[in-house]
Design an enzyme around this catalytic site. Structure first.
Site, short mmCIF file in Angstrom:
data_model
loop_
_atom_site.label_atom_id
_atom_site.label_comp_id
_atom_site.label_asym_id
_atom_site.label_seq_id
_atom_site.Cartn_x
_atom_site.Cartn_y
_atom_site.Cartn_z
N ARG A 9 4.38 -30.09 -41.00
CA ARG A 9 4.50 -31.28 -41.86
C ARG A 9 4.55 -30.81 -43.31
O ARG A 9 3.92 -29.82 -43.70
CB ARG A 9 3.30 -32.22 -41.67
CG ARG A 9 3.40 -33.14 -40.47
CD ARG A 9 4.55 -34.15 -40.57
NE ARG A 9 4.67 -35.02 -39.42
CZ ARG A 9 5.51 -34.85 -38.38
NH1 ARG A 9 6.31 -33.80 -38.35
NH2 ARG A 9 5.55 -35.73 -37.39
N HIS A 26 14.49 -31.97 -40.74
CA HIS A 26 13.55 -32.45 -39.72
C HIS A 26 14.23 -32.52 -38.34
O HIS A 26 14.24 -33.57 -37.68
CB HIS A 26 12.96 -33.82 -40.10
CG HIS A 26 11.65 -34.09 -39.39
ND1 HIS A 26 10.63 -34.79 -39.96
CD2 HIS A 26 11.20 -33.74 -38.16
CE1 HIS A 26 9.61 -34.88 -39.12
NE2 HIS A 26 9.95 -34.24 -38.00
N1 LIG Z 1 9.58 -30.67 -37.21
C1 LIG Z 1 9.64 -31.31 -36.07
O1 LIG Z 1 10.73 -31.63 -35.59
C2 LIG Z 1 8.37 -31.60 -35.33
C3 LIG Z 1 8.42 -32.06 -34.01
C4 LIG Z 1 7.22 -32.29 -33.34
C5 LIG Z 1 6.00 -32.04 -33.96
N2 LIG Z 1 5.99 -31.60 -35.25
C6 LIG Z 1 4.71 -31.30 -35.92
O2 LIG Z 1 4.02 -30.30 -35.19
C7 LIG Z 1 2.63 -30.63 -35.20
C8 LIG Z 1 1.93 -29.93 -34.05
O3 LIG Z 1 2.30 -30.54 -32.84
P1 LIG Z 1 1.49 -30.24 -31.50
O4 LIG Z 1 2.04 -31.13 -30.45
O5 LIG Z 1 1.44 -28.79 -31.23
O6 LIG Z 1 0.02 -30.74 -31.94
P2 LIG Z 1 -1.37 -30.45 -31.23
O7 LIG Z 1 -1.19 -30.17 -29.79
O8 LIG Z 1 -2.28 -31.56 -31.65
O9 LIG Z 1 -1.86 -29.08 -31.90
C9 LIG Z 1 -2.33 -29.02 -33.20
C10 LIG Z 1 -2.96 -27.65 -33.39
O10 LIG Z 1 -3.42 -27.55 -34.75
C11 LIG Z 1 -4.77 -27.15 -34.74
N3 LIG Z 1 -5.48 -27.71 -35.89
C12 LIG Z 1 -5.53 -28.99 -36.31
N4 LIG Z 1 -6.31 -29.12 -37.39
C13 LIG Z 1 -6.78 -27.88 -37.66
C14 LIG Z 1 -7.64 -27.36 -38.64
N5 LIG Z 1 -8.19 -28.14 -39.59
N6 LIG Z 1 -7.91 -26.04 -38.61
C15 LIG Z 1 -7.38 -25.26 -37.67
N7 LIG Z 1 -6.54 -25.69 -36.70
C16 LIG Z 1 -6.25 -26.99 -36.69
C17 LIG Z 1 -5.34 -27.68 -33.45
O11 LIG Z 1 -6.52 -26.97 -33.11
P3 LIG Z 1 -7.31 -27.33 -31.73
O12 LIG Z 1 -6.39 -26.89 -30.61
O13 LIG Z 1 -8.52 -26.50 -31.81
O14 LIG Z 1 -7.52 -28.81 -31.75
C18 LIG Z 1 -4.17 -27.43 -32.50
O15 LIG Z 1 -4.19 -26.11 -32.02
C19 LIG Z 1 2.62 -32.16 -35.13
O16 LIG Z 1 1.41 -32.68 -35.62
C20 LIG Z 1 3.78 -32.53 -36.00
O17 LIG Z 1 3.32 -32.66 -37.34
C21 LIG Z 1 7.14 -31.38 -35.94
#
Ligand SMILES: NC(=O)c1ccc[n+]([C@@H]2O[C@H](COP(=O)([O-])OP(=O)(O)OC[C@H]3O[C@@H](n4cnc5c(N)ncnc54)[C@H](OP(=O)(O)O)[C@@H]3O)[C@@H](O)[C@H]2O)c1
Length: 312
Positions: A227, A275
């Site tokens: 993000r 994006h």
């Molecule tokens: N550009 C694009 O096209 C696109 C598409 C889809 C998603 N995204 C982005 O990708 C992000 C990740 O997606 P996801 O499905 O992988 O999310 P997710 O499964 O919720 O994973 C988020 C990861 O970030 C870690 N995290 C969150 N807050 C943290 C902190 N303060 N300190 C350390 N680690 C932290 C979490 O740790 P824990 O495992 O310990 O909870 C988890 O490992 C989404 O939120 C979105 O913003 C972008």
């Protein structure tokens, strides 16, 4: 009992889901009708939602058992005070995850192999260089959730030296996993390519500020498909100008579409992708939504539940 499912994604998405969702409901054994008509909110059992859709007030949906996001990122809805229903985010191991793995691996390989040098070379430009092997290149993935862990595994599978960081402790084969505030510097130490796959929350806002950028290995490359708010734009531009950051490939921005006059567009060390790192693909996302609703209807634990306090 027939469930009423409200489609509250953008009108432009309706043709993609109008037939796919009912077919997926039937395949999941779910007795359900799909509608876009929200005139009787108290009759709605589940809401399929996107921030770009028509609904931002969830209070009238008194019977709704859950709101199912079409997006993985939830920062635009998680703080909505009218939302009292459980919020489920999109996890799609096929469409969304494979798409992100391909984008990340492709852009890591671009920088690893120095592809730009040859793509833009002129006639007679015959300079032979030998890039290090992946086994000699350190890549760090911040965020080891659904997307980050899959990317880290794929990069490790190509023999990169991969480190990763999350809030909680992880164990991923081939990946040196770190967690918590203390683990961040360890995960980043020596990394030449850093991939940001964290959600946008109050804890991760501006994580890459001037101090963090200065702490990275000189010339490090940043890939941000997470993000826009994870990075301080002005600090990044300054670090790119000095060469402290060698290149930034950015897919997400504080304002989208990225305004035409934003300095990222013209900066020689920035690649902008609009994006598109990974989009929700209706063919597989419809099955994920149907599966989540079917589980909820069977009284099972809700999958992919967003923790409102953590913000993701
Ligand atoms: N550009 C694009 O096209 C696109 C598409 C889809 C998603 N995204 C982005 O990708 C992000 C990740 O997606 P996801 O499905 O992988 O999310 P997710 O499964 O919720 O994973 C988020 C990861 O970030 C870690 N995290 C969150 N807050 C943290 C902190 N303060 N300190 C350390 N680690 C932290 C979490 O740790 P824990 O495992 O310990 O909870 C988890 O490992 C989404 O939120 C979105 O913003 C972008």
């Amino acid at each position: 009992m027939t469930r009423t499912i409200l489609f509250a994604g953008p009108a432009s998405d309706w043709p993609d889901y109008e037939h796919r969702l009912p077919a997926a409901f039937a395949a999941a054994g779910l007795d359900a009708v799909l509608t876009r008509d929200a005139r009787d909110p108290a009759a709605v059992d589940y809401i399929v939602y996107a921030p770009s859709g028509p609904i931002s007030d969830f209070a009238p949906f008194t019977r709704a058992r859950a709101v199912l996001g079409l997006w993985a990122g939830v920062e635009q809805i998680v703080g909505n005070p009218t939302l009292t229903q459980p919020l489920l985010r999109m996890i799609d191991d096929v469409g969304l995850t494979e798409g992100m793995v391909e984008w990340v691996v492709g852009h890591v390989l671009r920088h690893h192999l120095g592809m730009d040098r040859h793509i833009t070379c002129a006639p007679g430009d015959w300079v032979q260089t030998c890039p290090p092997l992946a086994r000699d290149r350190q890549v760090c993935v911040l965020g080891l959730g659904a997307l980050g862990s899959a990317c880290a595994k794929a990069l490790a599978g190509l023999n990169f030296q991969v480190s990763g960081w999350a809030r909680s402790k992880k164990a991923i084969g081939g990946v040196a996993c770190f967690h918590g505030e203390a683990g961040l510097a360890q995960a980043l130490a020596g990394a030449e390519i850093v991939v940001l796959l964290l959600p946008q929350t109050p804890d991760t806002a501006n994580l890459f500020d001037a101090a963090r950028l200065a702490s990275l290995r000189a010339g490090a490359v940043i890939l941000n498909p997470g993000r826009g708010g994870l990075i301080d734009d002005a600090a990044l531009l300054a670090a790119l100008d000095t060469g402290q950051i060698g290149h930034a490939t950015l897919d997400v921005f504080r304002t989208e579409p990225l305004p035409a006059d934003h300095p990222f567009w013209a900066h020689p060390r920035v690649t902008v992708t609009p994006h598109i790192a990974s989009t929700t693909r209706p063919a597989t996302a419809a099955a994920c939504i149907a599966d989540s609703i079917a589980r909820a209807a069977r009284g099972e634990r809700l999958p992919n539940l967003v923790d409102r306090a953590r913000g993701y």
